[in-house]
Design an enzyme around this catalytic site. Sequence first.
Site, short mmCIF file in Angstrom:
data_model
loop_
_atom_site.label_atom_id
_atom_site.label_comp_id
_atom_site.label_asym_id
_atom_site.label_seq_id
_atom_site.Cartn_x
_atom_site.Cartn_y
_atom_site.Cartn_z
N ASN A 150 0.81 -1.23 0.00
CA ASN A 150 0.00 0.00 0.00
C ASN A 150 0.84 1.28 0.00
O ASN A 150 0.45 2.27 -0.63
CB ASN A 150 -1.00 0.00 1.17
N GLY A 226 2.14 -6.25 7.16
CA GLY A 226 1.22 -6.84 6.20
C GLY A 226 -0.04 -7.29 6.89
O GLY A 226 -0.42 -6.76 7.94
N THR A 230 -1.10 -13.37 7.53
CA THR A 230 0.31 -13.62 7.23
C THR A 230 1.15 -13.46 8.50
O THR A 230 2.06 -14.25 8.75
CB THR A 230 0.83 -12.64 6.15
N GLU A 248 3.60 -5.63 12.22
CA GLU A 248 2.68 -4.49 12.05
C GLU A 248 1.57 -4.98 11.14
O GLU A 248 1.79 -5.21 9.96
CB GLU A 248 3.40 -3.30 11.40
N CYS A 282 -3.21 1.49 6.27
CA CYS A 282 -3.60 0.73 7.47
C CYS A 282 -4.19 1.66 8.52
O CYS A 282 -4.92 1.22 9.40
CB CYS A 282 -2.40 0.00 8.03
N GLU A 461 7.53 0.13 16.16
CA GLU A 461 8.59 0.68 15.32
C GLU A 461 8.62 2.19 15.56
O GLU A 461 7.84 2.71 16.33
CB GLU A 461 8.30 0.35 13.85
P1 NAD Z 1 0.24 -9.59 2.95
O1 NAD Z 1 0.30 -10.10 4.34
O2 NAD Z 1 -0.48 -10.39 1.94
O3 NAD Z 1 1.71 -9.39 2.35
C1 NAD Z 1 2.67 -8.58 2.99
C2 NAD Z 1 4.06 -9.07 2.61
O4 NAD Z 1 4.23 -10.37 3.14
C3 NAD Z 1 4.26 -9.20 1.09
O5 NAD Z 1 5.59 -8.83 0.77
C4 NAD Z 1 4.04 -10.67 0.84
O6 NAD Z 1 4.70 -11.16 -0.29
C5 NAD Z 1 4.63 -11.27 2.12
N1 NAD Z 1 4.13 -12.61 2.47
C6 NAD Z 1 2.92 -13.15 2.18
N2 NAD Z 1 2.86 -14.41 2.65
C7 NAD Z 1 4.04 -14.66 3.27
C8 NAD Z 1 4.57 -15.78 3.96
N3 NAD Z 1 3.88 -16.91 4.10
N4 NAD Z 1 5.81 -15.67 4.49
C9 NAD Z 1 6.51 -14.53 4.37
N5 NAD Z 1 6.07 -13.45 3.70
C10 NAD Z 1 4.85 -13.50 3.16
O7 NAD Z 1 -0.32 -8.11 3.06
P2 NAD Z 1 -0.65 -7.12 1.86
O8 NAD Z 1 -1.93 -7.55 1.23
O9 NAD Z 1 0.55 -6.91 1.05
O10 NAD Z 1 -0.89 -5.75 2.65
C11 NAD Z 1 -2.11 -5.36 3.19
C12 NAD Z 1 -2.14 -5.57 4.68
O11 NAD Z 1 -1.05 -4.89 5.29
C13 NAD Z 1 -3.38 -5.01 5.32
O12 NAD Z 1 -3.86 -5.95 6.25
C14 NAD Z 1 -2.90 -3.77 6.04
O13 NAD Z 1 -3.65 -3.38 7.16
C15 NAD Z 1 -1.54 -4.20 6.45
N6 NAD Z 1 -0.69 -3.05 6.73
C16 NAD Z 1 -0.35 -2.80 8.03
C17 NAD Z 1 0.42 -1.70 8.34
C18 NAD Z 1 0.83 -1.40 9.75
O14 NAD Z 1 1.73 -0.61 9.95
N7 NAD Z 1 0.20 -2.01 10.76
C19 NAD Z 1 0.86 -0.86 7.32
C20 NAD Z 1 0.48 -1.14 6.00
C21 NAD Z 1 -0.29 -2.24 5.72
#
Ligand code: NAD
Length: 481
Positions: A150, A226, A230, A248, A282, A461
């Site tokens: 994002n 993410g 995950t 996070e 997020c 963080e």
């Molecule tokens: P995601 O969990 O699908 O992916 C995030 C990252 O993790 C990507 O690089 C992906 O390739 C990797 N990943 C996926 N499966 C994995 C595994 N099994 N092992 C290791 N790495 C893996 O999330 P997304 O769809 O990319 O992002 C959206 C999410 O991120 C939303 O839930 C959002 O709220 C969250 N987010 C949180 C924050 C925060 O600071 N709390 C900030 C931004 C986004």
Amino acid sequence: MKKLYNYIDGELVAPINGNYIDNYNPATGQVYSQIPNSDEADVSNAIKSARNAFESWSNLRNSERASWLEKISNRIEERMEELALAESIDNGKPLWLAKSVDIPRARDNFKFFATAIMHFASESHRTSSGIINYTLRKPIGVAACISPWNLPLYLFSWKIAPALAAGNTVVAKPSEITPMTAYLLSEICNEINLPKGVLNIVHGLGASTGNAIVTHDDIDMVSFTGGTTTGEHIARTIAPKFKKMSLELGGKNPNIIFDDCDFDKALKTTLNSSFANQGQICLCGSRILVQRGIYNKFRDAFVSKVKDIKVGNPMDDNSRMGAIVSKPHFDKVLSYVEIAKSEGGKVLTGGHQVQLEGDNSDGWFIAPTIIEGLDQQCRTNQEEIFGPVVTIQPFDTEEEAVEMANCTGYGLAATVWTQDLNTAHRMSENIKSGIVWVNCWLLRDLRTPFGGVKNSGVGREGGWEALKFFTEAKNVCIKFD
Ligand code: NAD
């Protein structure tokens, strides 16, 4: 078609298996580049390289590491226009947003941690005459940094910068959905001749490449941003190996508006906190809770303003919202509109795809959507949608607002709008979340702790918190006569 490379041991290299994944431009729906579909062999090389580089990097003076980070920051500044364009094409966000927020923030992350490490200090405790303790804070080793789509370069650099500043070496994976600016960052590292192995960037899918990183025995810690699912998988993998982790994760943030708020400011900021970056931040507020005295007035004004939001080509400065990041995410967001309707929700505006013309006719655009009439326990109000869809509901008392704010499994951020100091303080105390904004949203001071509670994450963080996470404390106790 442009093919991206991994950045391993100071070289831009193709994946060993020769496999690639298509990378889409969400505003056109077309594939425009390909990224390495890396596997264990690439990951293993990256981790080996990071391990080899650790000793010399960690032994540099703080000022020397700071100067490397400053060089990266300066190069980001010099390549700002190009990076912003790449971010916008890759993610679908308006170009003006990438120029004004994403890339400047990536530049600032490196600059900030370059200076922060120069001021980082550890404690000393005098127990009594003849007994003194001091705490050493040492870098840990190889840090795995994994980030989402994002805010691609913004969040990628938010992890890499403190990890490097503290003296760790890094294996990082950007989201496979938005890999381009991470690739440009590897070019930048090459341009400034960053010592090889200090930062390695491996591209690929989460379930394969990401998983190969977090399951590798030779990483020492994981910083992950993410989705909550995950994060749970990573925690399950990492925790039994007793590696440090910072997670996070997702959110379902309440935006609480009291009768006594500054109405115009609350309205203006709520438009932004609901739909900035297509609602894909997020920290966006997705549940708007309005006190009954102004509920109808606020709702009507909000709906009217949202109807005016221009969804359009991200390259057009007049587009307030761009495209949704991917086709699967576009489908997911629209599916929640159907779920909301089936739960009895009334769509006040939006709720549909926006069909653009010309080059954007196959892009993934959704109208900003407001839904009314749902209870707090329904899926629409409990599950993270992460798109331009918000719900709006009234509350009567402060106690009820707190209960509604806290009734989901998440606890990332909240926004409170009131002119009453006591209400502001009480709400800030009682809301269960890592961040509360009062009469503002998304004002970020990089020194402050950042993170969530409950299903929104583990650890913090930002500022000293990040430097503490990326170092290990060792207490030395000395007795002298
Ligand atoms: P995601 O969990 O699908 O992916 C995030 C990252 O993790 C990507 O690089 C992906 O390739 C990797 N990943 C996926 N499966 C994995 C595994 N099994 N092992 C290791 N790495 C893996 O999330 P997304 O769809 O990319 O992002 C959206 C999410 O991120 C939303 O839930 C959002 O709220 C969250 N987010 C949180 C924050 C925060 O600071 N709390 C900030 C931004 C986004």
